[in-house]
Write a protein that holds these residues in place. Structure first.
Motif, short mmCIF file in Angstrom:
data_model
loop_
_atom_site.label_atom_id
_atom_site.label_comp_id
_atom_site.label_asym_id
_atom_site.label_seq_id
_atom_site.Cartn_x
_atom_site.Cartn_y
_atom_site.Cartn_z
N GLU A 103 -5.44 6.32 6.20
CA GLU A 103 -6.14 5.62 5.12
C GLU A 103 -5.46 4.31 4.74
OE1 GLU A 103 -7.64 8.62 1.93
OE2 GLU A 103 -6.00 9.59 3.03
N THR A 104 -4.13 4.29 4.86
CA THR A 104 -3.39 3.06 4.56
C THR A 104 -3.85 1.93 5.47
OG1 THR A 104 -1.44 4.19 3.70
CG2 THR A 104 -1.09 2.00 4.63
N GLU A 162 -9.74 -3.23 5.45
CA GLU A 162 -10.76 -3.62 4.48
C GLU A 162 -10.37 -4.89 3.73
OE1 GLU A 162 -11.08 -0.08 2.20
OE2 GLU A 162 -12.11 1.03 3.80
N LEU A 163 -9.08 -5.17 3.67
CA LEU A 163 -8.60 -6.39 3.01
C LEU A 163 -8.80 -7.62 3.90
CD1 LEU A 163 -5.26 -5.08 1.45
CD2 LEU A 163 -7.31 -5.79 0.20
N SER A 178 -0.97 7.36 -2.08
CA SER A 178 -2.30 7.05 -2.61
C SER A 178 -3.16 6.25 -1.64
CB SER A 178 -2.17 6.24 -3.91
OG SER A 178 -1.59 4.97 -3.65
N ALA A 179 -2.52 5.59 -0.66
CA ALA A 179 -3.21 4.68 0.27
C ALA A 179 -3.92 3.56 -0.49
CB ALA A 179 -4.19 5.42 1.18
N GLU A 180 -3.37 3.22 -1.67
CA GLU A 180 -3.95 2.16 -2.49
C GLU A 180 -2.93 1.05 -2.73
OE1 GLU A 180 -5.14 4.16 -6.03
OE2 GLU A 180 -6.92 5.06 -5.12
N LEU A 181 -3.45 -0.14 -3.00
CA LEU A 181 -2.58 -1.28 -3.30
C LEU A 181 -1.83 -1.06 -4.60
CD1 LEU A 181 -4.82 -4.40 -2.53
CD2 LEU A 181 -2.82 -3.66 -1.25
N VAL A 239 0.87 -1.18 0.00
CA VAL A 239 0.00 0.00 0.00
C VAL A 239 0.90 1.23 0.00
CG1 VAL A 239 -1.84 1.25 1.16
CG2 VAL A 239 -1.79 -1.24 1.26
N GLN A 284 -6.65 1.77 7.12
CA GLN A 284 -8.04 1.45 6.78
C GLN A 284 -8.10 0.51 5.57
OE1 GLN A 284 -9.71 5.47 6.36
NE2 GLN A 284 -10.96 5.09 8.16
N THR A 285 -7.27 0.77 4.58
CA THR A 285 -7.20 -0.11 3.40
C THR A 285 -6.82 -1.52 3.81
OG1 THR A 285 -6.61 1.71 1.92
CG2 THR A 285 -6.01 -0.51 1.20
#
Length: 305
Positions: free
Chosen positions: A256-257, A263-264, A230-233, A226, A259-260
């Motif tokens: 946010e990281t 959520e996984l 971007s706090a995205e994968l 992550v 949180q991501t």
């Protein structure tokens, strides 16, 4: 029974300590090889890690590669001892380099050289006394609003937790923003830092490191990471150099990281290397989350899920 979903976390600056990881090198060949590689790549670094002095280890250009070495040594010792592999990884600022090494994207030597250069460039980007950083306790939306309306350079550098944001920029602008935030009922605490990280004042460092980031070789991801900005994968190595360049001037979106990661469906967050900063932040972001720390031989050998 299904395999546990593990998130590997890697700390950034401020988690260092003289002697970090040294006991691992006496117990695990994998950790010894990491420290031997660090010494071959950056002569003198191993001595600083193991015996200090602390003032020299704390210097940004030394601390950054030293933390990569200590974190990767802990990770590789843990992996060798347990046979486990995380499903995903993340690192806080500098720690993103450690995460990429763990994920097989960046080799250790390249990460050590890049973080030494990164540290040198970040330290040189802003003359001493020109920049500042403050930790703000309160609503991050208010922090962002005050920064956006401020004169001069000041911006959120780290969104660390629901009510903890670090701001960074020109000293006068940071001081003025801190005063405005206090007037709005928030708490602002000046930080003792060597430079104003993760703000536009770091543009010269980003531009200086860019050629080396884009020239580096990035392999396939063993598992996704992550990204801070971007706090995205991320699981495509073609995006890595650009994300690491943006990270130097961009905000670390740690809240946010995490949180991501939640959520996984992550079952356990394991922080590799010295300190427990990230474990503490995870607990604040996801109350009830299971966290573990791996930075010593005892912690590796006691690890169990």
């Amino acid at each position: 029974m299904s395999a546990p979903k593990i998130a590997a976390l890697f700390p950034g600056q401020g988690s260092h300590a003289v002697g970090m990881g040294a006991d691992l090198t006496r117990t695990f060949a994998q950790a010894e090889e990491v420290y031997a590689t660090a010494e071959r790549t950056l002569p003198g670094l191993r001595g600083l890690i193991e015996t200090g002095p602390l003032d020299d280890l704390t210097l940004t250009a030394n601390q950054q590669p030293a933390l990569v070495a200590a974190s990767v040594a802990a990770y590789r010792a843990w992996q060798a001892h347990t046979g486990l592999t995380p499903m995903v990884a993340a690192g806080h600022s500098l720690g993103e380099y450690s995460a990429l090494v763990a994920a097989g994207v960046l080799d250790l030597e390249a990460a050590l050289r890049l973080t030494r250069k990164r540290g040198e460039l970040m330290q040189r980007a802003v003359p001493e006394g020109v920049g500042a950083m403050s930790a703000v306790m309160g609503d991050p939306a208010v922090v962002a609003e005050v920064c956006a309306g401020s004169r001069g350079v000041v911006q959120p550098a780290n969104f660390n937790a629901p009510t903890q944001t670090v701001i960074s920029g020109e000293k006068a602008a940071v001081d003025a923003a801190s005063a405005e935030l206090k007037a709005r009922g928030l708490k602002a605490i000046p930080l003792k830092v060597s430079a104003p990280f993760h703000c536009e004042l770091m543009r010269p460092a980003a531009e200086g490191l860019s050629p080396e980031l884009h020239a580096a070789e990035y392999g396939p991801f063993l598992f996704p990471v992550v990204a801070n900005v971007s706090a995205e994968l991320v699981d495509d190595p073609r995006h890595t150099a650009g994300l690491l360049e943006r990270q130097i001037t961009g905000s670390v979106r740690w809240f946010e990281t995490v949180q991501t990661l939640g959520e996984l469906g992550v079952d356990v967050f394991v922080e590799f290397g010295p300190g427990t900063v990230l474990s503490g932040l995870v607990k604040r972001i996801l109350p009830g989350a299971r966290t573990m720390n791996v930075g010593s031989t005892e912690q590796v050998q006691a690890f169990g899920l």
